[in-house]
Design an enzyme around this catalytic site. Structure first.
Site, PDB file in Angstrom:
ATOM      1  N   ASN A 176       0.894  -1.114  -0.010  1.00  0.00           N
ATOM      2  CA  ASN A 176      -0.070  -0.074  -0.109  1.00  0.00           C
ATOM      3  C   ASN A 176       1.066   1.193  -0.048  1.00  0.00           C
ATOM      4  O   ASN A 176       1.190   1.660   0.962  1.00  0.00           O
ATOM      5  CB  ASN A 176      -0.914  -0.056   1.156  1.00  0.00           C
ATOM      6  CG  ASN A 176      -2.209  -1.165   1.288  1.00  0.00           C
ATOM      7  OD1 ASN A 176      -2.868  -0.823   0.379  1.00  0.00           O
ATOM      8  ND2 ASN A 176      -1.908  -2.344   1.841  1.00  0.00           N
ATOM      9  N   GLU A 177       1.086   1.423  -1.190  1.00  0.00           N
ATOM     10  CA  GLU A 177       1.825   2.760  -1.410  1.00  0.00           C
ATOM     11  C   GLU A 177       1.347   4.134  -1.013  1.00  0.00           C
ATOM     12  O   GLU A 177       0.168   4.345  -0.813  1.00  0.00           O
ATOM     13  CB  GLU A 177       2.576   2.900  -2.862  1.00  0.00           C
ATOM     14  CG  GLU A 177       3.238   1.649  -3.245  1.00  0.00           C
ATOM     15  CD  GLU A 177       4.728   1.673  -2.807  1.00  0.00           C
ATOM     16  OE1 GLU A 177       5.077   2.202  -1.595  1.00  0.00           O
ATOM     17  OE2 GLU A 177       5.509   0.825  -3.402  1.00  0.00           O
ATOM     18  N   PRO A 178       2.233   5.156  -0.839  1.00  0.00           N
ATOM     19  CA  PRO A 178       1.695   6.544  -0.503  1.00  0.00           C
ATOM     20  C   PRO A 178       0.447   6.838  -1.561  1.00  0.00           C
ATOM     21  O   PRO A 178       0.473   6.804  -2.650  1.00  0.00           O
ATOM     22  CB  PRO A 178       3.108   7.329  -0.844  1.00  0.00           C
ATOM     23  CG  PRO A 178       3.989   6.687  -0.386  1.00  0.00           C
ATOM     24  CD  PRO A 178       3.732   5.353  -0.969  1.00  0.00           C
ATOM     25  N   THR A 195      10.471   2.150  -3.262  1.00  0.00           N
ATOM     26  CA  THR A 195       9.916   0.540  -2.755  1.00  0.00           C
ATOM     27  C   THR A 195      10.991  -0.097  -4.071  1.00  0.00           C
ATOM     28  O   THR A 195      11.654  -1.232  -3.841  1.00  0.00           O
ATOM     29  CB  THR A 195       8.619   0.361  -3.124  1.00  0.00           C
ATOM     30  OG1 THR A 195       8.005   1.241  -2.304  1.00  0.00           O
ATOM     31  CG2 THR A 195       8.354  -1.177  -2.999  1.00  0.00           C
TER      32      THR A 195
END
Length: 644
Positions: A176-178, A195
């Site tokens: 769950n990235e920014p 990442t």
């Protein structure tokens, strides 16, 4: 407070309701800080084991959400041990993994399917039908329905009883990235560049890292009844501080865990180093003012008010939460002089000790005038990158210097460089059949497979030749250069074996042979592929075994940092200034490692070449010393003494 692992039992890893934190008012997530990540991992494993056994007693399934990456490896090792040695059964366990790369075949060594089976599932009695790992081979048309089905399977299993997490430097949990929404569920996602940089070491270069992944969503994770997040190392310190003390923000998805009512962060000292109660404890509590904490506080104050140490006033101390320290010391003047002198005494141009000089206020002993020294270098260039100027000075000052390269560094040589050397060798030697085989192996090499023995040998030989070139340039005779090739490293892939007795024996044998008065070793645990930590563990275990021997009574150990971080001024116990000419000489020594120039495979999150990083870091250390009131040096290499 930071507690030794022995002060915590399994029951301490439980949530404390809001307002009952022992930590500080700044912290919004319960956390426990341990000195040893290995022992902390074992405690987490025992909490999971207790949950499995409790569910079995109730004749219920135990539903676990599992993570991958380096952080949970020791947790899985302990769970395997509990299964094999203490009879822990996984027959009632159902697992759901957080994520998987897209595209990714299950048998690829970088796949999370491969990771989970290698570290856990192949070694316990879990039923294959109870293992759920997102499918990395799906077409774009299949993903949407697959993700819906994944959510339904979790729900049908009764929901997650326990979710194990790591954390990325972007603040991601799972992938769950920014920008991820707190209501997000299982879905496909585009990976953040940071990442992908962090994963580059596992894929032998960022170009080979997939750009997409399937991940459980924030909402999915937060529905777990219990969440434990693991974070190790200084490279996680800033994101941990933001997550625990900052506001909830989609830009740091892990902050959503502040709203979860049963979450604990398990940290080591380095990952917790940016928390307010660790970095500046005088701002949140009454302190026991140790010698080191006094230095840390005064250096912090000097930086904050932008004054050298000797210009700090009573007013500066009182207005910045340090009145207690001032009361203990009597006045700013006396405290400033004490700390100024302590800093000044760390500076020496004689890292091996200065002959015929008073050594009371010097970091190293005067005698013996000619010391036997071992510089342990995890990879075949860490010596010159991290302490090339000190290395050069030790040789110039007449000490018997040995350098020991602990690993071959073979995986850091690109196939393109290996092919170039193989083709040159083919022109020069008569036995071309072997070279044809090597060239064929390189051309066939799959970036997601294990390199052949022939290719490993060639790449290791390239790095060995480069090391000789650099040490000869510094004037070190070849007979003082040692290539240990510790077996834990020689797997042909990024994942290494555990440290073994054979590795430690190789270290012990060299130390017993040389009988050193000084040992230098890499204390940089931010190395993105973990080799530095294993090499340091090997040294520490060797020192533990050798400590009873008389020769060790006169052996001092100095730790340098690697290419990623430097010691902070309050940590530095020996600072070796470099002249502008020595900076250039160090640069040239690094240049002899040609295979590591331009196309560095394991640069972490820093795009600079290693020689640029080294110069910038050494210059910054000198600038920090100057800002504190010291002389204005061109560069400084820094060391911290290890007491064993």
């Amino acid at each position: 407070m930071i507690g030794d692992i022995k002060t915590y039992n399994r029951e301490t890893i439980v949530h404390k309701p809001a307002g009952q934190f022992e930590e500080t008012r700044f912290e919004k997530i319960h956390n426990i800080i341990f000195n040893d990540s290995i022992q902390a991992s074992k405690i987490v494993a025992h909490e999971i084991a207790d949950l499995i056994k409790q569910k079995a007693k109730e004749n219920k399934k135990c539903v676990l959400g599992l993570a991958t990456g380096s952080s949970p490896i020791k947790v899985y090792e302990e769970l395997v041990r509990l299964h094999k040695e203490e009879g822990l059964s996984f027959s009632n366990v159902i697992t759901f993994n957080l994520d998987e790369y897209l595209p990714m075949k299950p048998n690829d060594v970088q796949s999370y399917y491969y990771f989970m089976h290698e570290h856990l599932f192949n070694h316990v009695d879990i039923l294959s039908e109870n293992i759920h790992i997102p499918n990395g081979t799906l077409s774009s048309e299949e993903i949407y329905q697959y993700c819906i089905d994944y959510e339904l399977k979790i729900k049908e299993a009764g929901g997650l009883d326990f979710q194990l997490l790591g954390i990325g430097r972007t603040g991601h949990i799972g992938f769950n990235e920014p920008g991820s929404h707190y209501n997000s569920s299982t879905r496909s996602i585009t990976l953040d560049h940071v990442t992908r940089q962090d994963a580059a070491s596992s894929f032998l270069g960022i170009d080979n890292v997939p750009k997409k992944a399937i991940t459980m969503g924030i909402s999915t994770i937060k529905k777990a009844k219990r969440i434990v997040l693991l974070a190790w190392g200084v490279n996680k310190a800033k994101v941990i501080q933001h997550t625990i003390e900052g506001k909830i923000s989609p830009q740091i998805p892990a902050t959503y865990l502040q709203d979860h009512k049963n979450t604990t962060f398990i940290l080591d000292v380095e990952s917790a180093s940016e928390l307010t109660r660790i970095k500046t404890p005088w701002l949140v509590m009454s302190c026991f003012w140790s010698k080191e904490l006094k230095k840390k506080a005064v250096f912090w104050l000097s930086e904050k008010v932008k004054k050298p140490i000797l210009k700090l006033t009573d007013k500066d101390y009182n207005e910045n939460g340090m009145s207690g320290l001032l009361a203990e010391e009597g006045s700013a003047y006396s405290l400033n002089i004490k700390i100024f002198n302590a800093l000044q005494h760390t500076i020496t141009g004689w890292p091996g000790g200065k002959p015929n000089a008073d050594d009371i206020n010097r970091p190293e002993r005067e005698t013996p005038h000619k010391k036997r020294i071992i510089i342990f270098s995890p990879h075949p260039d860490d010596d010159v990158i991290s302490m090339g100027g000190t290395f050069d000075r030790l040789i110039e000052q007449g000490h018997e210097v040995h350098v020991a390269y602990q690993t071959s560094g073979s995986i850091a040589v690109t196939d393109e460089d290996a092919l170039k050397f193989a083709e040159v060798a083919k022109v020069l030697i008569t036995d071309k059949n072997h070279l044809d085989k090597v060239i064929s192996k390189i051309n066939e090499n799959n970036k997601r497979a294990v390199a052949s023995k022939e290719v490993q040998l060639l790449k290791g030989t390239i790095r060995k030749a480069e090391s000789y070139a650099a040490t000869r340039y510094l004037g070190l005779p070849d007979e003082f250069v040692h290539f240990l090739n510790l077996p834990f490293y020689e797997t042909g892939k990024v994942k290494k074996n555990n440290l073994s007795d054979v590795d430690v024996k190789i270290m012990c044998d060299l130390i017993e042979e040389v009988k050193p008065h000084q040992i230098y070793a890499a204390g940089d645990l931010a190395d993105p592929h973990g080799t530095h930590k294993v090499c340091l563990d090997a040294l520490f275990e060797a020192l533990k075994q050798l400590k009873p021997k008389k020769m060790m009574e006169d052996c001092w150990v100095w730790l340098y940092r690697g290419a990623w971080f430097e010691w902070e001024p309050f940590e530095i116990e020996m600072a070796v200034p470099l002249s502008p000419d020595q900076v250039v000489k160090k640069r040239h020594a690094i240049f002899y490692h040609q295979s590591q120039k331009d196309k560095v495979m394991f640069r972490g999150d820093d795009t600079r070449e290693f020689w640029v990083r080294a110069e910038d870091r050494n210059r910054l250390t000198a600038e920090k010393y100057h800002d504190l009131g010291m002389a204005n040096y061109a560069a400084i290499e820094a060391f911290k003494r290890h007491y064993f």
